[in-house]
Design an enzyme around this catalytic site. Structure first.
Site, PDB file in Angstrom:
ATOM      1  N   GLY A  32      -7.650 -19.570 -54.865  1.00 24.66           N
ATOM      2  CA  GLY A  32      -8.136 -20.308 -53.703  1.00 24.66           C
ATOM      3  C   GLY A  32      -7.023 -20.990 -52.932  1.00 24.66           C
ATOM      4  O   GLY A  32      -5.841 -20.702 -53.124  1.00 24.66           O
ATOM      5  N   HIS A  48       0.775 -15.407 -48.557  1.00 25.56           N
ATOM      6  CA  HIS A  48       0.354 -14.369 -49.501  1.00 25.56           C
ATOM      7  C   HIS A  48      -1.173 -14.299 -49.583  1.00 25.56           C
ATOM      8  O   HIS A  48      -1.753 -13.209 -49.579  1.00 25.56           O
ATOM      9  CB  HIS A  48       0.973 -14.638 -50.875  1.00 25.56           C
ATOM     10  CG  HIS A  48       0.724 -13.560 -51.872  1.00 25.56           C
ATOM     11  ND1 HIS A  48      -0.114 -13.741 -52.954  1.00 25.56           N
ATOM     12  CD2 HIS A  48       1.194 -12.287 -51.963  1.00 25.56           C
ATOM     13  CE1 HIS A  48      -0.139 -12.622 -53.663  1.00 25.56           C
ATOM     14  NE2 HIS A  48       0.645 -11.726 -53.088  1.00 25.56           N
ATOM     15  N   ASP A  92       2.921  -8.501 -51.862  1.00 20.95           N
ATOM     16  CA  ASP A  92       3.526  -9.050 -53.074  1.00 20.95           C
ATOM     17  C   ASP A  92       5.046  -9.148 -52.965  1.00 20.95           C
ATOM     18  O   ASP A  92       5.644 -10.154 -53.362  1.00 20.95           O
ATOM     19  CB  ASP A  92       3.134  -8.209 -54.291  1.00 20.95           C
ATOM     20  CG  ASP A  92       1.667  -8.378 -54.683  1.00 20.95           C
ATOM     21  OD1 ASP A  92       0.970  -9.221 -54.082  1.00 20.95           O
ATOM     22  OD2 ASP A  92       1.229  -7.658 -55.604  1.00 20.95           O
TER      23      ASP A  92
END
Length: 118
Positions: A32, A48, A92
């Site tokens: 979250g 990200h 990533d």
């Protein structure tokens, strides 16, 4: 996937900090996220998170998507060139590089997100 992401983090930071140290940092590192990022590293996590959100909108499952990558000279590089694998790998790799550049402030680990992330 998340295991590969952890390995990318280790690649980029030369193994200087365990990947799990990023799992509960600031307002956005970990599950979250809300509010204003507490620092540069937390901002990396916010970017990200947003990247994973975009991947989801493309029909990808970023936390589960396996991709091909390599670590060369402490730089994670994606080999996957198309579709979800490419997109998630790019998310990533960018985050791992961002983490490696950003200072890690111990006082921002395991913070009270209810108070500080509004």
């Amino acid at each position: 996937n998340l295991i590969q992401f952890g390995n990318m983090i280790q690649c980029a930071n030369k193994g200087s900090r365990p990947s799990l140290n990023y799992a509960d940092y600031g307002c956005y590192c970990g599950w979250g996220g809300s509010g204003t990022p507490v620092d540069e590293l937390d901002r990396c996590c916010q970017v990200h998170d947003n990247c994973y959100e975009q991947a989801g909108k493309k029909g990808c499952f970023p936390k589960l998507t396996l991709y091909s990558w390599k670590c060369t000279g402490n730089v994670p590089t994606c080999n996957s060139k198309t579709g979800c694998k490419s997109f998630v790998c790019a998310c990533d790799a960018a985050a791992a590089k961002c983490f490696a550049k950003a200072p890690y402030k111990k006082e921002n680990y395991n913070i009270d997100t209810k108070k500080r992330c509004k």
